[in-house]
Scaffold this active site. Structure first.
Site, PDB file in Angstrom:
ATOM      1  NE  ARG A  68      -1.445  -1.255   3.411  1.00  0.00           N
ATOM      2  CZ  ARG A  68      -1.873  -1.918   4.851  1.00  0.00           C
ATOM      3  NH1 ARG A  68      -3.400  -1.565   5.348  1.00  0.00           N
ATOM      4  NH2 ARG A  68      -1.000  -2.226   5.995  1.00  0.00           N
TER       5      ARG A  68
ATOM      6  CG  HIS B  39      12.055 -21.547   5.967  1.00  0.00           C
ATOM      7  ND1 HIS B  39      10.630 -21.023   7.122  1.00  0.00           N
ATOM      8  CD2 HIS B  39      12.811 -21.530   6.990  1.00  0.00           C
ATOM      9  CE1 HIS B  39      11.188 -20.741   8.051  1.00  0.00           C
ATOM     10  NE2 HIS B  39      12.209 -21.226   7.929  1.00  0.00           N
TER      11      HIS B  39
ATOM     12  CD  GLU C 241      11.621 -19.497  17.246  1.00  0.00           C
ATOM     13  OE1 GLU C 241      12.119 -18.433  16.217  1.00  0.00           O
ATOM     14  OE2 GLU C 241      11.180 -19.762  17.309  1.00  0.00           O
TER      15      GLU C 241
ATOM     16  CG  HIS D  41       8.649 -25.109  10.727  1.00  0.00           C
ATOM     17  ND1 HIS D  41       8.831 -25.027   8.949  1.00  0.00           N
ATOM     18  CD2 HIS D  41       8.921 -23.827  10.289  1.00  0.00           C
ATOM     19  CE1 HIS D  41       8.316 -23.810   9.190  1.00  0.00           C
ATOM     20  NE2 HIS D  41       8.531 -22.786   9.830  1.00  0.00           N
TER      21      HIS D  41
ATOM     22  CE  LYS E  56       8.833 -17.529  19.252  1.00  0.00           C
ATOM     23  NZ  LYS E  56       9.590 -17.189  17.875  1.00  0.00           N
TER      24      LYS E  56
END
Ligand code: NAP
Length: 512
Positions: free
Chosen positions: A82, A211, A249, A273, A362
């Protein structure tokens, strides 16, 4: 120039690793440089071109393709978002993103200029008709080029983007669409999202990115399994004791709290994943390295995962939340899990009784993703106590950091002094061994889309089968009010996650 042989890895826990032994010229560039296959000209439209994904992943991936000489001169990369901007302003923003996210040692001024020359920008609001005619006019200049629509926007916009692609007649025969996770938050919402995409694009032109599947190690898992006679005969419950898949992570939720709190670790990481990795380990050999053959086999695995319900959820799963999560979120209360550990089982002849331990979270000690195949102990020890303990073999596939493979073996302690055994890794760090840069997963996947190769993308039925296993698990957590146990940032999750595996007499694989 001969390539450097792989360096010996620093000693791990006081043990000496051994390098892969290879004939003198094996590491010669004649064998080891990757072959770059150019692609036909294409138009890539990135909706959400000013966002984090485009800046951190897509633009650097495209830069590396330009550096490798894989992009034809007529390629056009059309940014759409935008924000009102000219093409020149977009190029300046792209330059800064690439300079930030590509290591300085890989930056070449002439390559960067060539890549920037491919860029265009059109202000488009995908939720309204604003900007679409301008986008169409630009695309009409190359009606026969392969056309890729990359939806790097919030998933809520997938349906409306596809509708307008159709309404503005941009969905030419050679058009395909790339969508990012998350595809839904449940089976029902995933179906809605998939239906909205399917109204415009047939399944053979839909590329759902996970990914992780583009990582070198993941593709190497396929090579190890199916291009070597060595492993596949052992790849079953007679020889494999258990499998571990860890995606850790080190960071917390950072700026993503809004999205994350509505999702949690199970939906954000396991549904896609970790289950995808599990499928690649557990699937039967496909007849061909072909998109549907591979995805058919993965689907069969998803369909035979042992269901987790209220009766067994407490025994088979652990939820955790790192201390400090609420402060990071800026909320007084939240039960969202930032850590999950699961004991999964694949109910097939091949895998009967072999647990697949999954964990992700995490604020864990470090960023690390790996698959560990732990083999059964030798049936009989001929060496006696003085030789030391015989540790079962392990095959460790490291996805990040430092992609590579380690095969942990017992060997004789070198030198005199009788027969003493040592547990050491045969270590192959890909980047070191081959003297080439490990391409980012997005590099591989982007060009697979252009080439029309869907092997490393999730098919609709896979995504939905994964939700069919996840939804009852979430329902069981809710029904049993299973709490998200607090854990200290920098630890490996709540102690219950250790207990989950240790009560089976096993341990999480944690290399220093
Ligand atoms: N970032 C990652 O590492 C990552 C990893 C995995 C998956 N994903 C997925 O990738 C997608 C994008 O993530 P992101 O992190 O890049 O998000 P982001 O930083 O919030 O960027 C969103 C982009 O969408 C554009 N946008 C928003 N509303 C729009 C509209 N109505 N019309 C046109 N453009 C619009 C924004 O630009 P304007 O505001 O100028 O319109 C911006 O360019 C999401 O689906 C996310 O779940 C991201």
């Amino acid at each position: 120039m001969p390539r450097r042989r792989p360096a010996l890895e620093p000693a791990v826990r006081g043990q000496n690793p051994i390098a892969w032994s290879a004939p003198g010229d094996l590491y010669n560039s004649r064998f080891m440089t990757s072959r770059l296959i150019p692609v036909e000209a294409f138009d890539l439209v990135v909706f959400g071109a000013t966002g984090d994904l485009a800046r951190r992943k897509l633009l650097p991936a495209l830069y590396h393709h330009e550096l490798n000489g894989q992009l034809p001169a007529s390629v056009r990369i059309i940014g759409a978002a935008r924000k009102p901007m000219t093409t020149d302003e977009f190029r300046r923003a792209a330059r800064s993103a690439i300079e930030t996210h590509v290591p300085a040692s890989e930056l070449r001024a002439d390559t960067l200029e060539r890549l920037l020359g491919h860029l265009r920008y059109v202000p488009v609001d995908v939720a309204t008709n604003a900007g679409w005619s301008e986008l169409r006019a630009l695309l009409d200049a190359a009606p026969n080029a392969t056309r890729v629509f990359y939806l790097a926007t919030s998933p809520q916009l997938f349906g409306t983007v596809c509708e307008r692609i159709q309404a503005f007649e941009l969905d030419v025969e050679a058009a395909r669409v790339v969508v990012e996770k998350p595809i839904g938050k449940s089976l029902a919402s995933a179906r809605l999202a998939n239906d909205a995409i399917a109204r415009v694009f047939p399944e053979d032109r839909v590329y759902r990115i996970d990914h992780y599947l583009g990582k070198e190690t993941v593709q190497n898992l396929l090579a190890l399994r199916f291009a070597n006679a060595l492993f596949e005969p052992l790849w079953n419950s007679d020889h494999v004791d258990h499998v571990q898949i860890t995606v850790a992570e080190a960071i917390g939720i950072e700026e993503r709290g809004g999205y994350y709190d509505g999702a949690g670790a199970l939906r954000d990481m396991v549904q896609n994943h970790l289950l995808q990795l599990l499928c690649l380990v557990a699937m039967e050999p496909p007849a061909l390295m072909d998109a549907d053959a591979v995805r058919d086999e993965k689907l069969k695995v998803l369909k035979v995962l042992r269901p987790i319900a209220s009766s067994n959820v407490g025994e088979l799963s652990v939820r955790g939340q790192y201390q400090g999560y609420l402060a990071d979120l800026g909320a007084a209360m939240s039960d969202t899990e930032t850590f999950v550990a699961i004991k999964a089982e694949v109910l097939t002849w091949r895998w009967a009784g072999v647990p697949f331990y999954l964990r992700t979270g995490k604020c864990l000690p470090r960023r690390m993703s790996e698959i560990v195949i732990s083999f059964r102990p030798v049936p009989h020890n001929i060496f006696g106590a003085a030789a030391g303990t015989i540790v079962p073999n392990r095959l460790v596939l490291r996805l990040q950091p430092d992609e590579g493979v380690k095969l942990w073996l017992m060997i004789k302690d070198p030198g005199p002094g009788g027969m003493r055994l040592q547990h050491v890794p045969l270590d192959m760090s890909f980047a070191e061994a081959f003297g080439v840069r490990n391409p980012d997963a997005y590099e591989r996947l982007l060009l697979d889309v252009v080439r029309g190769n869907q092997t490393l993308f999730m098919r609709r039925d896979e995504v939905e089968a994964a939700w069919m296993w996840i939804d009852p698990l979430i329902a069981a957590w809710q029904a049993t009010r299973q709490p998200a146990l607090p854990y200290a940032p920098g630890s490996w999750g709540p102690s219950a996650a250790q207990e989950l595996i240790e009560r089976d007499g096993r341990h999480w694989h944690e290399e220093a």
